[in-house]
Design a protein around this motif. Sequence first.
Motif, mmCIF file in Angstrom:
data_model
loop_
_atom_site.group_PDB
_atom_site.id
_atom_site.type_symbol
_atom_site.label_atom_id
_atom_site.label_comp_id
_atom_site.label_asym_id
_atom_site.label_seq_id
_atom_site.Cartn_x
_atom_site.Cartn_y
_atom_site.Cartn_z
ATOM 1 N N UNK A 6 1.114 -1.161 0.004
ATOM 2 C CA UNK A 6 -0.051 -0.003 0.028
ATOM 3 C C UNK A 6 0.878 1.132 0.072
ATOM 4 N N UNK A 7 0.223 2.311 -0.479
ATOM 5 C CA UNK A 7 0.987 3.828 -0.406
ATOM 6 C C UNK A 7 0.108 4.410 0.697
ATOM 7 N N UNK B 177 -10.921 2.777 -5.594
ATOM 8 C CA UNK B 177 -10.506 3.728 -6.728
ATOM 9 C C UNK B 177 -9.520 2.660 -7.719
ATOM 10 N N UNK B 178 -9.175 3.342 -8.552
ATOM 11 C CA UNK B 178 -8.078 2.751 -9.330
ATOM 12 C C UNK B 178 -7.009 3.455 -9.494
ATOM 13 N N UNK B 179 -5.764 2.579 -9.734
ATOM 14 C CA UNK B 179 -4.532 3.021 -9.688
ATOM 15 C C UNK B 179 -4.037 4.040 -10.621
ATOM 16 N N UNK B 180 -3.515 5.131 -10.321
ATOM 17 C CA UNK B 180 -2.911 5.976 -11.379
ATOM 18 C C UNK B 180 -1.704 5.327 -11.678
ATOM 19 N N UNK C 146 -8.207 -1.880 -9.729
ATOM 20 C CA UNK C 146 -8.870 -1.577 -8.701
ATOM 21 C C UNK C 146 -8.072 -1.289 -7.487
ATOM 22 N N UNK C 147 -8.325 -0.690 -6.587
ATOM 23 C CA UNK C 147 -7.689 -0.223 -5.242
ATOM 24 C C UNK C 147 -8.534 -0.142 -4.174
ATOM 25 N N UNK D 265 -4.394 0.761 -1.118
ATOM 26 C CA UNK D 265 -4.066 -0.508 -1.068
ATOM 27 C C UNK D 265 -4.155 -1.421 -2.326
ATOM 28 N N UNK D 266 -3.163 -2.047 -2.635
ATOM 29 C CA UNK D 266 -3.174 -3.240 -3.655
ATOM 30 C C UNK D 266 -4.314 -4.476 -3.362
ATOM 31 N N UNK D 267 -5.306 -4.319 -4.227
ATOM 32 C CA UNK D 267 -6.272 -5.243 -3.961
ATOM 33 C C UNK D 267 -6.211 -6.529 -3.678
#
Lengths: 242, 242
Positions: free
Chosen positions: B138-139, B184-187, B201-202, B224-226
């Motif tokens: 995760x970021x 959300x979805x990752x940029x 998706x995240x 977070x990575x799904x």
Amino acid sequence: MRNRENLIPVYYRLAEDIKHQIESGVLKDGNILPTEAQLGEQYAISRMTVRQGIALLAEAGLIETVKGKGSFVTRLRLNQLVIDLKNNGTGKEKLHYKLIGVNLIRNNLELARELGFSGETNVIMVKRLLVKENLPVAIEEKFLRYQKGKPLLETQLEYADFPELVAKHQDSVPVRNDMAISVSVLSAEQAKLLEADEMLPALVVKQVIYAKEDISLGVSIMVCHKDRFELTATSYPLSGRL
Amino acid sequence: MRNRENLIPVYYRLAEDIKHQIESGVLKDGNILPTEAQLGEQYAISRMTVRQGIALLAEAGLIETVKGKGSFVTRLRLNQLVIDLKNNGTGKEKLHYKLIGVNLIRNNLELARELGFSGETNVIMVKRLLVKENLPVAIEEKFLRYQKGKPLLETQLEYADFPELVAKHQDSVPVRNDMAISVSVLSAEQAKLLEADEMLPALVVKQVIYAKEDISLGVSIMVCHKDRFELTATSYPLSGRL
DNA sequence: CAGTGGTCTAGACCACCTG
DNA sequence: AGGTGGTCTAGACCACTGA
């Protein structure tokens, strides 16, 4: 010092005093409180009454008491958040439930095992749509142990939330609810029901209701439209009532 | 009936007895308990001791007491789940934190207002990566009120969780943590950091830490990575210790 | 009105911790 | 040994509920 003229109990005043000292930084993390005897003298109340106030503070997570040592200020457990399934969803607008279908799935050992329904191979599946202002918000799929002589009433299916539904349908008493929150993308079928695009990201909320001794009573899976549903939680309830 | 031979207190035994009656269905939802005086007679203990046991049950959410009427069995509040941010993530493996950067953003009224930092326009931003077994999970982006003379220590940045970090950095005492969970979805940038595909998706977890009177002290946003992160919650802690 | 839980007291003994 | 919180008692008065 009985509780005259003012209606709020003395032990409550004591607890609030100390709470304010903690929140304003007068008493800091790790500081020791006066002993129960000292507090009793300060407030001119008996020790049992002091202990009642101390208990309130401990319950709220503001202090911890250690036998033989004393009571100590602790940082609030802000790492523990409470998610309240009522008042959750999307704002205060009322949610409607639209029943899609009820199935009795017989002798599906695979499914029953997956749901943790040991000793019972008949599974009831309830599927419904959560609607807010004519907009579909989420799809719910509930799986229940089949229970002889406990029919699912129409009204329960339309309104009851999941733990309540399980409680009504089962003889066993539900004692625990576990939840896992994850992310998925909508299948074609799900997208159609939610009136959204296929492959749209979605929030997935899975609940498992247990009776004592970890016996699984029911499983619920909610697939939520990402823009119409947001889960919220707060640390407040844990430290409530003060 | 003092507490002889057995080490556990009497009021605790009383509470457990009643708890078992509730969980086994002997006492059902809505049933009234014996009065405190009756329980005292049954167990041959004083009323204050009975009340201690009753208080335990009420705290656990198994019963509710009503002044002038009595104590009643209630369905457990299985709609309230607790998310414990420690022990959360993905299994028991230890998470590492990799610091990406710390910035002091000066005089950005727009940002400060968005974060709810009234009266303070300088914002500290901390960005770090959560890593498990060399895999980014995760970021995290944290925004803190700038506080003069309260430097962020290296060790805090590497290890402290968010509420702790805020507590260490601020003079004000944090008293509440609100959380919102969304999708959300990752940029492109996020995807690169997480070593994943863009548009994946995240799970997005946003936290806001408050001092008393709803003063915002800090905001944290986790992406977070799904497949590498799952949030879990349980109703258990609310009814714990019994 | 009688019955209930809510508050409060002034003692007591205990188990635990620290010097 | 002295101090602390944990348990427990046998009273008391109160506010609230219901018939």
